[in-house]
Design a protein around this motif. Structure first.
Motif, mmCIF file in Angstrom:
data_model
loop_
_atom_site.group_PDB
_atom_site.id
_atom_site.type_symbol
_atom_site.label_atom_id
_atom_site.label_comp_id
_atom_site.label_asym_id
_atom_site.label_seq_id
_atom_site.Cartn_x
_atom_site.Cartn_y
_atom_site.Cartn_z
ATOM 1 N N GLU A 41 0.560 -1.390 -0.024
ATOM 2 C CA GLU A 41 0.172 -0.006 0.352
ATOM 3 C C GLU A 41 0.783 0.845 0.128
ATOM 4 O O GLU A 41 0.932 1.660 1.307
ATOM 5 C CB GLU A 41 -0.951 0.018 1.334
ATOM 6 N N TYR A 42 1.430 1.323 -1.621
ATOM 7 C CA TYR A 42 2.803 2.812 -0.951
ATOM 8 C C TYR A 42 2.083 3.958 -0.666
ATOM 9 O O TYR A 42 2.594 4.418 0.220
ATOM 10 C CB TYR A 42 2.582 2.487 -2.884
ATOM 11 N N TYR A 43 0.452 4.294 -1.379
ATOM 12 C CA TYR A 43 0.172 5.562 -1.011
ATOM 13 C C TYR A 43 -0.308 5.624 0.764
ATOM 14 O O TYR A 43 0.307 6.916 1.674
ATOM 15 C CB TYR A 43 -1.214 6.393 -1.349
ATOM 16 N N LYS A 44 -0.637 4.749 0.955
ATOM 17 C CA LYS A 44 -0.084 4.508 2.481
ATOM 18 C C LYS A 44 0.861 5.070 3.850
ATOM 19 O O LYS A 44 0.901 5.563 4.433
ATOM 20 C CB LYS A 44 -1.428 3.665 3.013
ATOM 21 N N HIS A 45 1.790 4.535 2.832
ATOM 22 C CA HIS A 45 2.599 4.628 3.145
ATOM 23 C C HIS A 45 3.576 5.682 3.043
ATOM 24 O O HIS A 45 4.382 6.151 4.160
ATOM 25 C CB HIS A 45 3.506 3.080 2.769
ATOM 26 N N ASP A 46 3.371 6.345 2.042
ATOM 27 C CA ASP A 46 3.941 7.457 1.948
ATOM 28 C C ASP A 46 3.552 8.392 2.741
ATOM 29 O O ASP A 46 3.982 9.437 3.368
ATOM 30 C CB ASP A 46 3.614 8.124 0.463
ATOM 31 N N VAL A 47 2.307 8.408 3.197
ATOM 32 C CA VAL A 47 1.020 9.092 4.250
ATOM 33 C C VAL A 47 3.158 9.824 5.612
ATOM 34 O O VAL A 47 2.467 10.723 6.105
ATOM 35 C CB VAL A 47 -0.211 8.903 4.644
#
Length: 149
Positions: A41-47
């Motif tokens: 979950e790239y975008y969740k990780h990026d947050v």
């Protein structure tokens, strides 16, 4: 039969497109060329990137840092003697960039200042190590790349 230059260009272009499409289909269908994401979950990780940078800075600011080395027994993580080993909590994540199925985590539970990850659980090649740990209420993140023979 004589081929004019316009027909030759069209034939060359069609052959080139066929060549490219052959390799695209080959890479997409062959499991040898697996192109998995490093993080699901790239975008969740990026947050949480800002929090990650704070933890990396905390680890960087330490006067004595944990040392990650590749030894014949496996990967050894040695914490400085200024830390009380039983107060260090966290986990060590080992990522294999070439094969997601080999990734695993080890909990940090110390009786002395050394943590050993045995070589029998490691396949030869590149391993990305992310060590997330806490000591006295402060969070740290140490990242390292190790090559196993």
């Amino acid at each position: 039969m004589k081929i004019n230059w316009g027909t030759g260009i069209v034939i060359a272009f069609a052959l080139f497109m066929t060549f490219i499409l052959y390799f695209v289909f080959k890479v997409q269908s062959d499991s040898k060329y697996d192109n998995e994401l490093v993080v699901e979950e790239y975008y969740k990780h990026d947050v949480h990137f800002g929090d990650e940078m704070v933890r990396i800075q905390n680890a960087h600011d330490l006067a004595q840092k944990p040392i990650i080395t590749n030894t014949p027994e496996g990967i050894t993580i040695v914490f400085p003697v200024v830390f009380v080993p039983k107060n260090i909590k966290g986990n060590v994540s080992l990522y294999r960039p070439s094969n997601k199925k080999l990734d695993f985590e080890v909990a940090i539970s110390l009786s002395n200042s050394t943590l050993l990850i045995p070589k029998k659980s490691l396949v030869g090649g590149r391993w990305d190590i992310n060590m997330e740990w806490q000591y006295d209420g402060k969070s740290y993140l140490t990242k390292e790349t190790v090559y196993i023979n």
